[in-house]
Motif scaffolding. Structure first.
Motif, PDB file in Angstrom:
ATOM      1  N   GLU A  21      40.234  46.519  54.152  1.00 27.06           N
ATOM      2  CA  GLU A  21      40.265  45.436  55.731  1.00 27.06           C
ATOM      3  C   GLU A  21      40.116  44.194  55.355  1.00 27.06           C
ATOM      4  N   PHE A  22      40.307  43.102  54.611  1.00 27.26           N
ATOM      5  CA  PHE A  22      40.185  42.314  53.623  1.00 27.26           C
ATOM      6  C   PHE A  22      41.460  42.518  53.420  1.00 27.26           C
ATOM      7  N   VAL A  23      41.649  43.179  52.313  1.00 24.07           N
ATOM      8  CA  VAL A  23      43.203  43.328  51.790  1.00 24.07           C
ATOM      9  C   VAL A  23      44.629  43.582  52.973  1.00 24.07           C
ATOM     10  N   ALA A  24      44.324  44.717  54.014  1.00 21.59           N
ATOM     11  CA  ALA A  24      45.468  44.810  54.691  1.00 21.59           C
ATOM     12  C   ALA A  24      45.216  43.708  55.568  1.00 21.59           C
ATOM     13  N   ALA A  25      44.674  42.484  56.014  1.00 20.69           N
ATOM     14  CA  ALA A  25      44.583  41.406  56.848  1.00 20.69           C
ATOM     15  C   ALA A  25      45.342  40.207  55.187  1.00 20.69           C
ATOM     16  N   LEU A  26      45.169  40.226  54.727  1.00 21.26           N
ATOM     17  CA  LEU A  26      45.447  38.911  54.077  1.00 21.26           C
ATOM     18  C   LEU A  26      46.273  39.067  52.839  1.00 21.26           C
ATOM     19  N   GLU A  39      47.502  40.716  48.376  1.00 23.24           N
ATOM     20  CA  GLU A  39      46.339  41.396  47.361  1.00 23.24           C
ATOM     21  C   GLU A  39      45.832  39.805  46.734  1.00 23.24           C
ATOM     22  N   PRO A  40      45.188  39.524  46.487  1.00 24.57           N
ATOM     23  CA  PRO A  40      44.278  38.492  46.091  1.00 24.57           C
ATOM     24  C   PRO A  40      44.973  37.994  44.960  1.00 24.57           C
ATOM     25  N   ASP A  41      44.813  36.925  44.475  1.00 23.68           N
ATOM     26  CA  ASP A  41      44.882  35.439  43.923  1.00 23.68           C
ATOM     27  C   ASP A  41      44.521  35.801  42.372  1.00 23.68           C
ATOM     28  N   ARG A  42      42.718  36.481  42.918  1.00 26.51           N
ATOM     29  CA  ARG A  42      42.222  36.551  41.431  1.00 26.51           C
ATOM     30  C   ARG A  42      41.135  37.766  41.510  1.00 26.51           C
ATOM     31  N   LYS A  43      40.644  38.123  40.926  1.00 24.32           N
ATOM     32  CA  LYS A  43      39.428  38.631  41.524  1.00 24.32           C
ATOM     33  C   LYS A  43      38.876  39.604  39.465  1.00 24.32           C
ATOM     34  N   GLY A  44      37.485  39.471  40.278  1.00 25.67           N
ATOM     35  CA  GLY A  44      36.853  40.248  38.649  1.00 25.67           C
ATOM     36  C   GLY A  44      35.175  40.856  39.770  1.00 25.67           C
ATOM     37  N   GLY A  45      34.625  40.647  38.487  1.00 23.80           N
ATOM     38  CA  GLY A  45      32.773  41.862  38.536  1.00 23.80           C
ATOM     39  C   GLY A  45      33.144  43.029  38.424  1.00 23.80           C
ATOM     40  N   GLY A  46      32.299  43.783  38.904  1.00 18.19           N
ATOM     41  CA  GLY A  46      31.839  45.748  39.004  1.00 18.19           C
ATOM     42  C   GLY A  46      31.859  45.928  37.815  1.00 18.19           C
ATOM     43  N   SER A  47      32.216  45.384  36.002  1.00 19.24           N
ATOM     44  CA  SER A  47      32.596  45.706  35.113  1.00 19.24           C
ATOM     45  C   SER A  47      30.444  46.255  34.257  1.00 19.24           C
ATOM     46  N   GLY A  48      30.576  47.505  34.039  1.00 17.33           N
ATOM     47  CA  GLY A  48      28.826  47.694  33.469  1.00 17.33           C
ATOM     48  C   GLY A  48      28.386  48.578  34.148  1.00 17.33           C
ATOM     49  N   PRO A  49      26.792  49.121  33.208  1.00 16.16           N
ATOM     50  CA  PRO A  49      26.269  50.407  34.430  1.00 16.16           C
ATOM     51  C   PRO A  49      25.649  49.526  35.843  1.00 16.16           C
ATOM     52  N   GLU A  89      39.789  36.734  45.623  1.00 11.47           N
ATOM     53  CA  GLU A  89      39.861  35.229  46.161  1.00 11.47           C
ATOM     54  C   GLU A  89      41.113  34.944  46.093  1.00 11.47           C
ATOM     55  N   TRP A  90      41.736  34.570  47.669  1.00 15.01           N
ATOM     56  CA  TRP A  90      42.940  34.445  48.288  1.00 15.01           C
ATOM     57  C   TRP A  90      42.958  32.224  48.278  1.00 15.01           C
ATOM     58  N   THR A  91      43.211  31.715  46.688  1.00 18.65           N
ATOM     59  CA  THR A  91      43.533  30.627  46.136  1.00 18.65           C
ATOM     60  C   THR A  91      43.835  29.898  47.042  1.00 18.65           C
ATOM     61  N   ARG A  92      44.866  30.377  47.314  1.00 18.42           N
ATOM     62  CA  ARG A  92      46.107  29.613  48.336  1.00 18.42           C
ATOM     63  C   ARG A  92      44.964  29.398  49.817  1.00 18.42           C
ATOM     64  N   ASP A  93      44.737  29.902  50.220  1.00 19.44           N
ATOM     65  CA  ASP A  93      43.681  30.307  51.257  1.00 19.44           C
ATOM     66  C   ASP A  93      42.429  29.359  51.891  1.00 19.44           C
ATOM     67  N   GLY A  94      41.495  29.153  50.227  1.00 17.42           N
ATOM     68  CA  GLY A  94      40.582  28.521  50.260  1.00 17.42           C
ATOM     69  C   GLY A  94      39.854  29.936  50.498  1.00 17.42           C
ATOM     70  N   GLN A 111      33.420  52.232  37.844  1.00 17.61           N
ATOM     71  CA  GLN A 111      34.608  52.951  38.836  1.00 17.61           C
ATOM     72  C   GLN A 111      34.730  52.018  40.677  1.00 17.61           C
ATOM     73  N   ALA A 112      33.946  50.589  40.114  1.00 21.64           N
ATOM     74  CA  ALA A 112      33.972  49.400  41.313  1.00 21.64           C
ATOM     75  C   ALA A 112      34.960  48.682  41.971  1.00 21.64           C
ATOM     76  N   TRP A 113      36.150  49.094  41.112  1.00 26.04           N
ATOM     77  CA  TRP A 113      37.709  48.863  41.574  1.00 26.04           C
ATOM     78  C   TRP A 113      38.150  50.110  42.297  1.00 26.04           C
ATOM     79  N   GLU A 114      37.581  51.446  41.972  1.00 20.83           N
ATOM     80  CA  GLU A 114      38.117  52.661  42.686  1.00 20.83           C
ATOM     81  C   GLU A 114      37.285  52.632  43.824  1.00 20.83           C
ATOM     82  N   ARG A 115      36.355  52.677  44.377  1.00 17.91           N
ATOM     83  CA  ARG A 115      35.188  52.877  45.269  1.00 17.91           C
ATOM     84  C   ARG A 115      35.208  51.459  45.908  1.00 17.91           C
ATOM     85  N   GLY A 116      36.207  50.706  45.629  1.00 21.76           N
ATOM     86  CA  GLY A 116      35.359  48.932  46.005  1.00 21.76           C
ATOM     87  C   GLY A 116      35.999  48.514  47.533  1.00 21.76           C
TER      88      GLY A 116
END
Length: 212
Positions: A145-150, A152-162, A172-177, A191-196
């Motif tokens: 829902e965030f992506v639909a409204a805003l 694609e983000p400028d930056r992203k991370g996290g979700g790796s590992g067990p 992060e939408w850097t241009r929007d603060g 698989q966090a980015w698939e389920r996220g």
């Protein structure tokens, strides 16, 4: 007060009337037994006002060469040399437990008591596609829902590992603060980015927009 554009609070002093009115509105939404007094975390380059009962953390940046003393109390701080530089808003997250039920998975912060959370953003995406200049965030909003409204983000991370040991995904939408950290089981693991896309938000961070 049912909602407030929290971005308008950036740049305010800790003792500003606008900030006092905002905190009073939050206080009216929580149990009277919950303290409205913040925990102060003071460092030479940043001062945090943590309102655990409100699900809110305010980051004040020193200006004019001021360097707060580490561990300073509220009375020690020089308000005229501190401005609000960042706002973190917290949300309780429901996580699955082995018996199939759900449990609240959150930090020591309670859930922010006012919804929708209103935040102004740029009237167009970084690709130039028109969009609403107001984002209204509910407690139940998920990644897609965030992506639909805003867009694609400028930056992203996290979700790796067990799943049990990784941090949740964030965007992060850097241009929007605006930065959004997600919680729940869908926000962690290989698989966090698939389920996220279905992960609920855990922390909303608001800061001054930055040009990349």
């Amino acid at each position: 007060m049912t909602s407030v554009n929290v971005r308008e609070l950036l740049g305010r002093y800790p003792s500003s009337q606008d900030l006092a009115a905002y905190l009073s509105a939050l206080s009216s939404r929580v149990s009277s037994s919950q303290s409205a007094t913040p925990e102060i975390k003071s460092y030479a380059d940043a001062v945090y006002f943590n309102y655990y009962a409100f699900g809110l953390s305010l980051l004040f940046a020193p200006i004019n060469g001021y360097k707060p003393r580490s561990g300073a109390s509220r009375q020690d701080l020089q308000d005229a040399h501190l401005i609000l530089d960042g706002i973190d808003i917290y949300n309780s997250v429901l996580a699955k437990v082995p018996d199939g039920k759900t449990e609240s998975r959150s930090s020591t912060y309670s859930t922010y008591p006012i919804t929708p959370i209103t935040i102004t953003v740029s009237p167009e995406t970084k690709e130039g596609t028109p969009r609403s200049s107001t984002l209204n965030i509910t407690h139940s909003m998920v990644g897609k829902e965030f992506v639909a409204a805003l867009g694609e983000p400028d930056r992203k991370g996290g979700g790796s590992g067990p799943s049990s040991g990784s941090i949740g995904i964030w965007v992060e939408w850097t241009r929007d603060g605006l930065m959004v950290e997600f919680g729940g089981d869908d926000s962690r693991g290989p698989q966090a980015w698939e389920r996220g896309k279905d992960a609920p938000w855990r922390v909303i961070s608001v800061f001054s927009p930055k040009n990349e």
